[in-house]
Design an enzyme around this catalytic site. Sequence first.
Site, short mmCIF file in Angstrom:
data_model
loop_
_atom_site.label_atom_id
_atom_site.label_comp_id
_atom_site.label_asym_id
_atom_site.label_seq_id
_atom_site.Cartn_x
_atom_site.Cartn_y
_atom_site.Cartn_z
N ARG A 15 0.84 -1.20 0.00
CA ARG A 15 0.00 0.00 0.00
C ARG A 15 0.88 1.25 0.00
O ARG A 15 2.07 1.19 0.29
CB ARG A 15 -0.90 0.02 1.26
CG ARG A 15 -2.03 -0.95 1.21
CD ARG A 15 -2.75 -1.06 2.55
NE ARG A 15 -1.96 -1.75 3.55
CZ ARG A 15 -2.34 -1.97 4.81
NH1 ARG A 15 -3.50 -1.54 5.23
NH2 ARG A 15 -1.55 -2.62 5.66
N LYS A 75 1.97 1.60 7.42
CA LYS A 75 2.26 0.72 8.56
C LYS A 75 3.16 1.40 9.58
O LYS A 75 3.78 2.43 9.31
CB LYS A 75 2.93 -0.57 8.07
CG LYS A 75 1.98 -1.55 7.41
CD LYS A 75 0.70 -1.81 8.21
CE LYS A 75 0.88 -2.67 9.43
NZ LYS A 75 -0.40 -2.87 10.15
N HIS A 96 -0.27 0.90 16.38
CA HIS A 96 -0.50 -0.32 17.18
C HIS A 96 0.57 -0.45 18.28
O HIS A 96 1.30 -1.45 18.36
CB HIS A 96 -0.49 -1.57 16.29
CG HIS A 96 -1.55 -1.54 15.23
ND1 HIS A 96 -2.89 -1.60 15.51
CD2 HIS A 96 -1.47 -1.41 13.88
CE1 HIS A 96 -3.59 -1.53 14.39
NE2 HIS A 96 -2.74 -1.39 13.38
N1 NAD Z 1 -4.41 -8.10 10.86
C1 NAD Z 1 -4.76 -7.08 10.10
O1 NAD Z 1 -4.24 -6.91 8.99
C2 NAD Z 1 -5.85 -6.15 10.54
C3 NAD Z 1 -6.47 -5.27 9.64
C4 NAD Z 1 -7.53 -4.47 10.09
C5 NAD Z 1 -7.94 -4.55 11.43
N2 NAD Z 1 -7.27 -5.39 12.28
C6 NAD Z 1 -7.62 -5.53 13.69
O2 NAD Z 1 -8.83 -6.24 13.84
C7 NAD Z 1 -9.33 -5.98 15.17
C8 NAD Z 1 -10.82 -5.68 15.11
O3 NAD Z 1 -11.02 -4.43 14.46
P1 NAD Z 1 -12.49 -3.84 14.24
O4 NAD Z 1 -12.33 -2.66 13.34
O5 NAD Z 1 -13.44 -4.91 13.85
O6 NAD Z 1 -12.86 -3.33 15.70
P2 NAD Z 1 -14.32 -2.93 16.22
O7 NAD Z 1 -14.10 -2.00 17.36
O8 NAD Z 1 -15.19 -2.51 15.09
O9 NAD Z 1 -14.89 -4.33 16.75
C9 NAD Z 1 -14.37 -5.02 17.84
C10 NAD Z 1 -15.49 -5.79 18.50
O10 NAD Z 1 -14.90 -6.62 19.51
C11 NAD Z 1 -15.85 -6.71 20.56
N3 NAD Z 1 -15.17 -7.22 21.76
C12 NAD Z 1 -14.30 -6.57 22.59
N4 NAD Z 1 -13.87 -7.43 23.54
C13 NAD Z 1 -14.48 -8.63 23.29
C14 NAD Z 1 -14.42 -9.92 23.91
N5 NAD Z 1 -13.65 -10.14 25.00
N6 NAD Z 1 -15.15 -10.92 23.37
C15 NAD Z 1 -15.93 -10.72 22.28
N7 NAD Z 1 -16.04 -9.52 21.65
C16 NAD Z 1 -15.31 -8.50 22.15
C17 NAD Z 1 -16.39 -5.30 20.68
O11 NAD Z 1 -17.64 -5.26 21.38
C18 NAD Z 1 -16.52 -4.91 19.20
O12 NAD Z 1 -17.83 -5.17 18.69
C19 NAD Z 1 -8.46 -4.80 15.68
O13 NAD Z 1 -7.47 -5.30 16.55
C20 NAD Z 1 -7.86 -4.24 14.43
O14 NAD Z 1 -6.64 -3.54 14.67
C21 NAD Z 1 -6.25 -6.18 11.85
#
Ligand code: NAD
Length: 376
Positions: A15, A75, A96
């Site tokens: 990206r 990143k 992060h």
């Molecule tokens: N690996 C990657 O390339 C990549 C890319 C994008 C996002 N992410 C990551 O994905 C993760 C999720 O992002 P998002 O945008 O969906 O966040 P979000 O805030 O939209 O959703 C997170 C959800 O998790 C729920 N939650 C919190 N604690 C919980 C638990 N103990 N049990 C069950 N549910 C729980 C919350 O209520 C919420 O609905 C983040 O860590 C984000 O950084 C990773």
Amino acid sequence: MKVGVPTEIKADEYRVALTPSGVRELMDAGHEVYIQRGAGEGSAIADEDYEAQGAFVVPDADTVFDEATLIVKVKEPQEIEVGRLKAHHTLFTYLHLAPDPQLTRGLVDSGATCIAYETVEDRHGRLPLLAPMSEVAGKIATQAGAFMLEKPLGGRGILLGGVPGVAAANVMVIGGGVVGMNAAFIAIGMEADVFVYDRSLDRLRELDVIFGGRCSTCFASTLEIESRLSEADLVIGAVLVHGARAPHVISREQLELMKDGAVLVDVSIDQGGCFETSRPTTHAEPTFAVDGITHYCVTNMPGAVPITSTYALTNATMPYVVALATRGVHDAIAADPGLRSGLNVAAGQVTYEPVSEATGLSYVEPETALAEVAAA
Ligand SMILES: NC(=O)c1ccc[n+]([C@@H]2O[C@H](COP(=O)([O-])OP(=O)(O)OC[C@H]3O[C@@H](n4cnc5c(N)ncnc54)[C@H](O)[C@@H]3O)[C@@H](O)[C@H]2O)c1
């Protein structure tokens, strides 16, 4: 202001932080833009496309950091990039920091002002700069999981949607936010049996309406999750506590409950991972196995589809980049409380509480740190 865009150097990251449209917006607002040669190549954007909008294409990252004050990236900065940061720089990118005390210390020592995409909030408390990449990552999570379930790749050898006369696979999505909802959409589209878990009842109510009965929504208690693990073929971890290290929703002992060759996709790995046995992986080597369970833990999943991700990301970041360049950090943050939540490090101090708690580095109010930046 002089805005700089280096080429991303994280493994398999294609990206770029600004498109030619972004250059145009910045030029129209009276700024200068310095793009490292080839920065857009991975996203099919040629140097000439940037130059056509008035950007200066410069030969290397050192020149970008020397010329520009506002550095826009995708990143988290790699070690060599941290070394290029000086106190007069503002860095705007994904950071992060909660699971990464070493990077946090590096940014603190640089003296730079560092704003994290993933903790900027909108007026409803949502995460507008995380959402587009979460949409992409959620969709990839199911695709990747389905692929890894194939026998030659070490999976159980089950087709997500089954066929007439043969049952579909069982998909658990833990965390029903942006990632989880998108992962579930694709799993439903592939005709799997889908169960979405969350701890927020309000969110489960929303999902129930959105999915219109096409998947089950479940409260994410430890026992509820544990009791379905023996049936799961694919588990997608997508929990987030804003800015903090991800909570573990599956422990090492619980892996024993799962079928041999089942797949765990830990999307929350960028916040430290939500399965106890997760560790970060790359697109080049995306998986490893623990106790016969495949783990997919790529920290930059959207980096694999840059032609989608670069545009999705920059559509969201561009207004903030223009605001930071035009008003400066102090005024831009004063005008937008959501951008204040993005400030993670300034004047050699941590300015975001969950990062301070996770890393043990002391916290100061953003305004106090920014006043020190202004006085310097
Ligand atoms: N690996 C990657 O390339 C990549 C890319 C994008 C996002 N992410 C990551 O994905 C993760 C999720 O992002 P998002 O945008 O969906 O966040 P979000 O805030 O939209 O959703 C997170 C959800 O998790 C729920 N939650 C919190 N604690 C919980 C638990 N103990 N049990 C069950 N549910 C729980 C919350 O209520 C919420 O609905 C983040 O860590 C984000 O950084 C990773």
